[in-house]
Structure formats: C-alpha cells, structure tokens
Design a protein around this motif. Structure first.
Motif, short mmCIF file in Angstrom:
data_model
loop_
_atom_site.label_atom_id
_atom_site.label_comp_id
_atom_site.label_asym_id
_atom_site.label_seq_id
_atom_site.Cartn_x
_atom_site.Cartn_y
_atom_site.Cartn_z
N GLU A 20 0.83 -1.06 0.06
CA GLU A 20 0.28 0.03 -0.11
C GLU A 20 0.93 1.20 -0.01
OE1 GLU A 20 -3.21 0.90 -0.23
OE2 GLU A 20 -3.68 -1.34 -0.80
N GLN A 24 0.28 4.03 -2.82
CA GLN A 24 0.21 5.46 -2.54
C GLN A 24 1.30 6.43 -3.00
OE1 GLN A 24 -1.72 5.96 1.27
NE2 GLN A 24 -2.61 3.85 1.18
N ASN A 213 -4.58 -0.04 3.81
CA ASN A 213 -4.63 1.13 3.07
C ASN A 213 -4.35 2.28 4.07
OD1 ASN A 213 -6.63 3.35 2.01
ND2 ASN A 213 -5.97 2.31 0.22
N ALA A 217 -1.52 5.45 4.63
CA ALA A 217 -1.83 6.87 4.45
C ALA A 217 -1.12 7.63 5.35
CB ALA A 217 -3.24 7.00 4.06
#
Length: 261
Positions: A20, A24, A213, A217
C-alpha cells in the motif's frame, strides 16, 4: 518532505502495508524502489505495467548486511538519487514465552526487525545527507512501547527500533534529514491474520483493525509533515496514553485484549 518527484525506498513492499505504501507513493507522484525478500514479487511486478520506470524492484534479505549495503548503488543507478526510506519490513515471533523460544527464532526476529532497520539506516544515510531534503521513517509497533502477550522478543526488537529512531532524530536535528517513528496498532494484514491470535473486545462487531490502506496513508502523511512521532490509530493512541499513566494497568488490559488461540 513532500513525496512528489522524490525517490523513496520502501522495505517489506511485497504485501500488506508495504504494498500500500508503494501504491500510494506512486499515486502521489513519487518514484519508488520497492524492496522485497521472497514473497510478493508477482504482485509488485504488476505495478510496473502501470507506472513503468517510476518503480524499481529489488530483492534483498534485510537480515543480511551485504544484501542491504548493495541497495543504494543499485537504486541510484536506476533513479539517480535517493530522497527517503521507509523501513516497514518486520516479522512476528511464534506466540511462545521466552522460555520456550529457541535461539534461532530469537535471532531471526532481532535480525529482521532491528538489525534490518539499522542496516538500512546506516547504508542509506550518507546518500540522504547529500540531498537538499530527505527523510527516514521507521515503523515500530504498539508493541514497541507496550509488551504484547507471548511476543517479548518482537516487542524488544520494536522497542529497539523506537530508541534507534529517536536517537537518529537527535543526531540529525540540525541536518536536512527528517526522522519519523511510527507506532501502528492492530493492522489487518496476512501477518496478523495468520498469527494465531484472538482480539478480545467488549463488542467485536464494533472493533475494526486498521486497514493496510489507511495505515499507509497515515505513515506517508507523517513523513510529509515531518512528524516526530506517529500513533496509528485509536488503539495505539489509547494504549500509549494508558501506558504513560499506569504501565501495569495498561499491560493488564493488553493481556486480556490479545490472546493466543
């Protein structure tokens, strides 16, 4: 340090939070050197079809210093420079007491979680210091400040990552290199799902582990905002507060919350 147009190295990139992070970062306009050990190669290679030369894939055993020390030159040959590293890779131990663990497993957990992080920092730091701005993000764990049942060696390795990172921050505070330590709580990854634990809460239907996820972030946001310390998310924040207030009480709570099956 904003990640747009920066070259970021991510360890443990084959799955979970690591994959992830790669996705990202690429979406935010970074170039990524994805470090994997054995698993996850096909998954991560699928990103090459989308992002082309924005991503490079490197296979290395982080517990092997020679493997790690070769990485900076490999990555610079491809991308030209390195602006940041995210040391995300880590492994759990078997859910056993120290008395029942063999030294081979103890050594492996320390080699990957602590020495792997140390090797990465030592190998890449000289190159980071040459950049106009750069960043080191090390992923510890809630277990790095609070003992987890039957994970004493894992917790010790992540506590060592915590102190290493905070020491680096002190050493590098007058340089161009920012340093961030991250403490994720429970994250819903294969590592956790396959670990053989049960999380006990008053209302299991209301308890949701942090998704990879969202964890990714939070980590990237911490790097971009040059945060000293990142707690991800509510369980890590709550237990950090309780542990500071009453360490024994917090340890009792975590002992009742996390139980081996």
């Amino acid at each position: 340090m904003k990640v747009f147009n920066k070259v970021i190295v991510v360890t443990g990139a084959g799955g979970g939070i690591g994959r992830e992070l790669v996705c990202q970062l690429l979406e935010k306009g970074a170039k990524v050197a994805a470090i994997i050990h054995k698993s996850g190669l096909e998954e991560i290679k699928s990103l090459e079809a989308v992002y082309g030369d924005k991503i490079s894939i490197h296979i290395a055993n982080l517990a092997n210093r020679d493997d790690v020390e070769k990485l900076p030159e490999e990555i610079i040959t491809i991308h030209g420079y390195i602006d940041g590293i995210i040391n995300n890779a880590g492994i759990l131990q078997s859910f056993l007491s120290v008395n029942d663990l063999d030294y081979e497993q103890i050594q492996r957990v320390m080699d990957v979680n602590f020495y792997g992080t140390l090797y990465m920092c030592k190998s890449f730091l000289p190159h980071l210091l040459k950049r106009p701005e750069a960043h080191i993000t090390n992923v510890s764990s809630m277990g790095g400040f609070l003992p987890v049942p039957l994970q004493s060696i894992y917790s010790a390795s992540k506590a060592a990552v915590k102190m290493l990172t905070e020491g680096l921050h002190l050493e590098l505070r007058d340089t161009n290199v920012g340093v961030t330590i991250v403490f994720p709580g429970g994250v819903d990854t294969n590592l956790v799902r396959n670990s053989g634990i049960e999380i006990e809460v008053a209302d299991k239907h209301s308890y949701k582990m942090l998704s990879p996820n969202k964890a990714a972030a939070i980590i990237i946001k911490g790097m971009e905002n040059n945060k000293y310390r990142v707690l991800a998310e509510n369980d890590a924040k709550t237990m950090d507060f309780l542990y500071r207030l009453n360490p024994k009480k917090a340890t009792d709570i975590i002992a009742n919350k996390i139980k081996p099956l």
